[in-house]
Design an enzyme around this catalytic site. Structure first.
Site, PDB file in Angstrom:
ATOM      1  N   THR A 111      -1.279  17.801  -9.044  1.00 56.01           N
ATOM      2  CA  THR A 111      -2.290  17.336  -9.992  1.00 56.01           C
ATOM      3  C   THR A 111      -3.560  18.175  -9.908  1.00 56.01           C
ATOM      4  OG1 THR A 111      -1.415  15.091  -9.850  1.00 56.01           O
ATOM      5  CG2 THR A 111      -3.649  15.331 -10.706  1.00 56.01           C
TER       6      THR A 111
ATOM      7  N   PRO B 244      -7.766  18.704 -11.930  1.00 55.14           N
ATOM      8  CA  PRO B 244      -8.784  17.977 -12.693  1.00 55.14           C
ATOM      9  C   PRO B 244      -8.424  17.778 -14.164  1.00 55.14           C
ATOM     10  CG  PRO B 244      -9.854  19.517 -11.213  1.00 55.14           C
ATOM     11  CD  PRO B 244      -8.377  19.781 -11.107  1.00 55.14           C
TER      12      PRO B 244
ATOM     13  N   ILE C 269      -3.514 -17.993  -4.915  1.00 57.41           N
ATOM     14  CA  ILE C 269      -3.103 -19.029  -3.959  1.00 57.41           C
ATOM     15  C   ILE C 269      -4.127 -19.173  -2.842  1.00 57.41           C
ATOM     16  CG2 ILE C 269      -1.393 -19.564  -2.168  1.00 57.41           C
ATOM     17  CD1 ILE C 269       0.733 -18.366  -4.085  1.00 57.41           C
TER      18      ILE C 269
ATOM     19  N   GLY D 251      -7.219 -18.526  -3.094  1.00 59.50           N
ATOM     20  CA  GLY D 251      -8.503 -18.955  -3.643  1.00 59.50           C
ATOM     21  C   GLY D 251      -9.632 -18.061  -3.162  1.00 59.50           C
ATOM     22  N   GLY D 252     -10.734 -18.656  -2.739  1.00 62.17           N
ATOM     23  CA  GLY D 252     -11.880 -17.890  -2.273  1.00 62.17           C
ATOM     24  C   GLY D 252     -11.548 -17.003  -1.087  1.00 62.17           C
TER      25      GLY D 252
ATOM     26  N   GLU E 144       2.796   9.093  -8.830  1.00 64.69           N
ATOM     27  CA  GLU E 144       4.168   9.558  -9.072  1.00 64.69           C
ATOM     28  C   GLU E 144       4.707   9.073 -10.417  1.00 64.69           C
ATOM     29  OE1 GLU E 144       7.035  10.092  -6.082  1.00 64.69           O
ATOM     30  OE2 GLU E 144       5.599   9.915  -4.448  1.00 64.69           O
TER      31      GLU E 144
ATOM     32  N   SER F  85       3.078   3.921 -15.238  1.00 68.45           N
ATOM     33  CA  SER F  85       4.047   3.011 -15.856  1.00 68.45           C
ATOM     34  C   SER F  85       4.414   3.476 -17.261  1.00 68.45           C
ATOM     35  CB  SER F  85       3.476   1.593 -15.902  1.00 68.45           C
ATOM     36  OG  SER F  85       3.323   1.068 -14.591  1.00 68.45           O
TER      37      SER F  85
END
Length: 381
Positions: free
Chosen positions: A126, A128, A337, A339-340, A363, A366
Site C-alpha cells: 500500500t 499514500p 451486554i 453496558g457502561g 487485506e 468488505s
C-alpha cells in the site's frame, strides 16, 4: 463429511490456547494502552513454531497447512488481536510471498530465520495514493548495473518498525499497469531504506504499523522476487492465502468477545438476578454464537480447500468477508451486554471492538471482497 477437528488440530488448539492465556493475556491490555510491540512474545511464538506454521520443514518451518494456521490464528486472536495481526503479516504476507515467488537460494537464505522468529518480516504494498488499486502505486524500480534502485513511499506496513526482512512491491513498467509490477526482498539497514511515520491507530495498537521510505535504495539483482513484472500475479496469490488468516483473526476476536459476554452475563446482577436470565441478553448471545460458528466453518473450509490443492479464492474471500463483519457485529453486541463497563478499559470488549474494525479494511475491504466473490461466480465478462 466430518466436522470434527483431527486430533493434531485439537492438540494444537489446546497448546496455542494455553500459550495465549499464559503469555499474551497478562500483557495484552498494557501493550494496547502503550502501543508497545510485544517483541518477547513474538520471539516465543517463533520458538513454538507459530511463525513458520505453514512453511515447509526444509526451510525451518513446521510444515503444516492453512487449516493448522487458521486454528492457531484463532486462538491467538481470541486473546489479543494485535499479536494475531503481527503473526498474520509476518507469516502469510512476507513469508507467503517469498514461498510463492522465491528462487531456491532465496528460500534457503530468508525463510529459516523468518520461520523460527530469529528475524521479523514485513510486506509493503500500500502507498499514500494506492490501496485497493495496486496499479496506482508510484514506487518505481529502475535497473542499475546488476541490481535495481527503488524510490517511493509505502504506507500501513505492519511490523515495519521492527522488521528485519521486507518484501517490497514497485512499478517496473508503468505502461503495463498492474502487469508492470515486480517484487523485491530487502533487509533492514540497507542504504536508502528507512522507517517513516509510525501510525497512531484506533485498534491493533500493539501491532506496529508505519511508512517505509525508499530513497535511492539499491537492491541487488539476486533479490528480485519472482520474475520481472510478475509481482502483481504473486501478490494476488499471496493475498488469497492471507485472507484465510485474517478470517481466522476475525473468528478469534468474535470468540473472545462471546466468551467474555457469557461470563459477564452470568456474573452481572440487575433487578435481583443475573442478566443472563433476561431474554434480550439470551437472544444477543444466541445471535453471537451463530455468527461465530458460521464464520468458523467458512474459514476452516477455505483452509481445507487450500491444503488439498483445490480452488479456494472465492471461499477465502467469503470467509474473510463474513468473519470480519461477524467480528464487528459480535463485538458491538458484547459492548451492549457489558453496558457502561463495555465502554471503558476495565474489560477487553472495548479493545476487541477497536481491533475488529481492521478486519473489514485490511487485506481487501468488505467492498472489494464482494467484488471478488461476484467475479468468481459470474466468470469473465
Amino acid at each position: 463429511m466430518d466436522f470434527e477437528l483431527e486430533e493434531d488440530l485439537r492438540l494444537l488448539r489446546t497448546q496455542v490456547g494455553e500459550f495465549a492465556e499464559g503469555e499474551i493475556r497478562p500483557v495484552a491490555k498494557e501493550c494496547d494502552r502503550e502501543s508497545r510491540f510485544p517483541i518477547d512474545n513474538v520471539r516465543k511464538m517463533g520458538q513454538l513454531g507459530l511463525l513458520g506454521m505453514a512453511i515447509p520443514a526444509e526451510y525451518g518451518g513446521v510444515g503444516a497447512g492453512a487449516l493448522h494456521f487458521a486454528v492457531a490464528m484463532e486462538e491467538i486472536a481470541r486473546v489479543d488481536g494485535s499479536h494475531a495481526l503481527i503473526l498474520a503479516a509476518h507469516h502469510s504476507l512476507c513469508q507467503g510471498n517469498i514461498l510463492i515467488g522465491a528462487t531456491e537460494p532465496q528460500k534457503q537464505q530468508y525463510l529459516p530465520d523468518l520461520a523460527t522468529g530469529r528475524k521479523i518480516g514485513a510486506w509493503a504494498l500500500t502507498e499514500p495514493a494506492s490501496g485497493s488499486d495496486a496499479a496506482a502505486m508510484r514506487t518505481m524500480a529502475v535497473r542499475s548495473g546488476d541490481g535495481f534502485v527503488l524510490n517511493g513511499t509505502k504506507n500501513f506496513c505492519t511490523n515495519a518498525p521492527f522488521a528485519d526482512t521486507f518484501v517490497l512491491l514497485a512499478i517496473t513498467d508503468a505502461s503495463k499497469g498492474n502487469r508492470g509490477i515486480s517484487a523485491f526482498i530487502a533487509e533492514k539497514g540497507w542504504k536508502g531504506l528507512s522507517i517513516g511515520r509510525v501510525e497512531e491507530k484506533l485498534g491493533m495498537r500493539a501491532s506496529a504499523t508505519s511508512q517505509v521510505l525508499l530513497e535511492d535504495c539499491y537492491i541487488p539483482g539476486e533479490n528480485l522476487l519472482g520474475g520481472w513484472n510478475e509481482g502483481f500475479v504473486n501478490v494476488m496469490k499471496t493475498l488469497d492465502g492471507g485472507r484465510i488468516g485474517i478470517a481466522a483473526l476475525g473468528v478469534g476476536l468474535a470468540q473472545g468477545a462471546l466468551e467474555a459476554s457469557v461470563q459477564y452475563a452470568k456474573d452481572r446482577q440487575q433487578f435481583g438476578k443475573a442478566i443472563a436470565e433476561f431474554q434480550a441478553i439470551q437472544w444477543y448471545l444466541a445471535d453471537m454464537a451463530v455468527g461465530v460458528e458460521a464464520a468458523r466453518l467458512l474459514t476452516y473450509r477455505s483452509g481445507w480447500l487450500k491444503d488439498h490443492g483445490l480452488p479456494f479464492k472465492k471461499e477465502a474471500s467469503m470467509a474473510k468477508l463474513f468473519a470480519s463483519e461477524v467480528a464487528m457485529a459480535v463485538a458491538l453486541k458484547a459492548v451492549q451486554i457489558f453496558g457502561g463497563y463495555g465502554y471503558v478499559t476495565d474489560y477487553p470488549v472495548e479493545r476487541i471492538l477497536r481491533d475488529a474494525k481492521l478486519c473489514e479494511i485490511g487485506e481487501g475491504t468488505s467492498e472489494i471482497h464482494r467484488m471478488v466473490i461476484a467475479r468468481e461466480m459470474l466468470g469473465p465478462a
